[in-house]
Enzyme design. Sequence first.
Site, short mmCIF file in Angstrom:
data_model
loop_
_atom_site.label_atom_id
_atom_site.label_comp_id
_atom_site.label_asym_id
_atom_site.label_seq_id
_atom_site.Cartn_x
_atom_site.Cartn_y
_atom_site.Cartn_z
N GLY A 191 0.85 -1.19 0.00
CA GLY A 191 0.00 0.00 0.00
C GLY A 191 0.88 1.23 0.00
O GLY A 191 2.11 1.13 -0.12
N SER A 192 0.23 2.39 0.11
CA SER A 192 1.07 3.58 0.25
C SER A 192 0.45 4.48 1.29
O SER A 192 -0.76 4.46 1.50
CB SER A 192 1.25 4.27 -1.09
OG SER A 192 0.15 5.06 -1.34
N GLN A 194 1.37 8.02 4.23
CA GLN A 194 1.85 9.36 4.47
C GLN A 194 3.30 9.58 4.05
O GLN A 194 3.67 10.62 3.53
CB GLN A 194 1.71 9.61 5.97
CG GLN A 194 1.87 11.01 6.41
CD GLN A 194 0.75 11.87 5.88
OE1 GLN A 194 -0.40 11.47 5.89
NE2 GLN A 194 1.12 13.03 5.39
N GLY A 196 5.21 7.39 2.11
CA GLY A 196 5.65 6.74 0.88
C GLY A 196 5.11 5.33 0.79
O GLY A 196 4.13 4.98 1.45
N LEU A 197 5.81 4.50 -0.03
CA LEU A 197 5.34 3.13 -0.27
C LEU A 197 5.57 2.22 0.92
O LEU A 197 6.53 2.39 1.67
CB LEU A 197 6.11 2.54 -1.44
CG LEU A 197 5.70 2.96 -2.85
CD1 LEU A 197 6.50 2.17 -3.87
CD2 LEU A 197 4.20 2.74 -3.05
N VAL A 198 4.69 1.24 1.07
CA VAL A 198 4.90 0.19 2.08
C VAL A 198 5.03 -1.13 1.32
O VAL A 198 4.17 -1.48 0.51
CB VAL A 198 3.71 0.12 3.06
CG1 VAL A 198 3.98 -0.90 4.16
CG2 VAL A 198 3.42 1.49 3.67
N LYS A 211 8.43 0.29 5.42
CA LYS A 211 7.98 1.61 4.96
C LYS A 211 9.16 2.33 4.35
O LYS A 211 10.14 2.59 5.03
CB LYS A 211 7.44 2.43 6.14
CG LYS A 211 6.07 2.02 6.54
CD LYS A 211 5.39 3.06 7.44
CE LYS A 211 4.06 2.49 7.85
NZ LYS A 211 3.36 3.29 8.83
N ASP A 302 -2.41 10.27 16.69
CA ASP A 302 -3.20 10.07 15.47
C ASP A 302 -3.93 8.74 15.52
O ASP A 302 -3.92 7.98 14.55
CB ASP A 302 -2.28 10.16 14.25
CG ASP A 302 -3.03 10.33 12.94
OD1 ASP A 302 -4.25 10.60 12.99
OD2 ASP A 302 -2.42 10.20 11.87
N ARG A 306 -7.86 3.70 10.77
CA ARG A 306 -6.90 3.58 9.65
C ARG A 306 -5.47 3.39 10.15
O ARG A 306 -4.60 2.95 9.39
CB ARG A 306 -6.98 4.81 8.73
CG ARG A 306 -6.57 6.08 9.41
CD ARG A 306 -6.58 7.32 8.57
NE ARG A 306 -6.21 8.45 9.41
CZ ARG A 306 -7.03 9.07 10.26
NH1 ARG A 306 -8.27 8.71 10.32
NH2 ARG A 306 -6.61 10.05 11.04
N ASN A 307 -5.20 3.73 11.39
CA ASN A 307 -3.86 3.56 11.96
C ASN A 307 -3.76 2.36 12.89
O ASN A 307 -2.85 2.30 13.72
CB ASN A 307 -3.41 4.83 12.66
CG ASN A 307 -3.02 5.89 11.66
OD1 ASN A 307 -2.58 5.57 10.56
ND2 ASN A 307 -3.18 7.15 12.03
N ASP A 320 1.65 3.19 13.95
CA ASP A 320 1.93 4.60 13.62
C ASP A 320 1.95 5.53 14.82
O ASP A 320 1.66 6.72 14.68
CB ASP A 320 0.89 5.12 12.61
CG ASP A 320 1.14 4.57 11.22
OD1 ASP A 320 2.31 4.32 10.90
OD2 ASP A 320 0.17 4.37 10.48
#
Length: 449
Positions: A191-192, A194, A196-198, A211, A302, A306-307, A320
């Site tokens: 996925g991607s 905040q 960059g790519l994961v 990450k 945060d 989603r986190n 995160d």
Amino acid sequence: MVIALQDYTPLGDDDLPLLKDQEYILINSSHTDWWTVQNDKGATGFVPSIYVAEKSGTNFERFEWYNKNITRAEAEELLMTEGKEGAFMVRDSRQAGVYTVSVFTKAPGSNGEKNPRVKHYQIRQTETEEISFYLAEKYLFSTIPELIHYHQHNAAGLITRLRRPVSKDGGCSQEIWEVDPEELILGQELGSGQFGLVLEGRWKDIKVAVKMIREECMSDEEFKEEAKVMMKLSHCKLVQLYGVCTQRSPMCLVFEFMENGCLSEYLRARKGRLSQDMMLGMCLDVSEGMAYLESSNFIHRDLAARNCLVSKNNEVKVSDFGMTRFVLDDQYTSSQCSKFPVKWSAPEVIKYCKFSSKSDVWSFGVLMWEVYNEGRLPYENRTNAEVVESLSSGLRLLKPRLAPDSVHLLMEWCWKEKPEDRPSFALLLHELVQCVTFGRLYWQNQSGL
Ligand code: ADP
């Protein structure tokens, strides 16, 4: 009581994980190599005896920040050479049995000093029957490692927080957090986000998530320092950071792999199929991880579905944590801007950027709401400005159709205007455990068992 000298990852089912600097109750030390200890959650297991030391106020010879035979002048020289804000050590004072914390700073002093310099603070003891240690009067600890651990997270009266331990042999502490690029194999994209790519990857034969940090997205230097703190946070309900690979460009972070991806997607994909037990279990998992962060004085900043990520066994873990501090995108970091997570933020965060464990508690209330709405976005059709306005007039998110009253009451408690009126995570965890117990009894009664 014993104190863990370093982290320990269990090798077998009967072992207990250890977290450096944490206390454990010693249950059995009859075997020379393996002792039985109990953690603060009541779990017991075996640990290697060399990883722990019996707790006594001055038993800290093996901590990386302790320098046994070093003079004040030598300490100053080492710390000045290191030259980084918050570089520190604990050393013997000239007075026998007394210890001093020496710390390097560039921060302006109260009497106008501006030059980089080393400040020395004697560790004092209370005169009372039960000895306590302190640097600044208000903060008392029963051991020196506890005192240091606290001041590594909080300046609390010192010129700066104790950021990086320095020792005579080896300069800055050993860089166990550095991942050797040779040992890291990168795979397909997951996925991607905040930064960059994961990517999926393998490291030392374990499956990991990597990450890749786009350079312009993160304040690198600060993050590298903080990564050491984050790696020490270790709990079964947190997504573990294994290490950082700084020798490769772009820099990458290596995390525990979570097969079932992020919680918000997981919820949406299972809409209509989530049982009450599953939803409550998810909230319970997150509250456990968060209670641990709270007890480590670490603020997430945060927290949202989603986190959080979901493991192969459908356990939810918090991810995160603390990362927003290193985001360089203004749109994300200022509460006035479009990417700021206003819908998850407590009023004092929106107004004054005042983050605390209690602002995390507010976000946890929103996360519970997301769980019981099967991944729906909160305040779906409203803009951030509209949300701020309705919050300040006292309005809150509505009770999700699937949420029992007991869980909805917890959500409302999390959304109290004043941070001090909200529960702690320790209390939320306790309350959620009660919900599990009563929920079971209720369903048993309903089905006539
Ligand atoms: P960022 O923190 O950079 O914003 P995210 O954490 O949102 O990135 O990650 C983006 C996506 O990558 C997630 O939605 C998830 O699908 C995947 N991902 C991230 N971390 C992991 C992990 N540890 N295991 C499996 N997948 C992950």
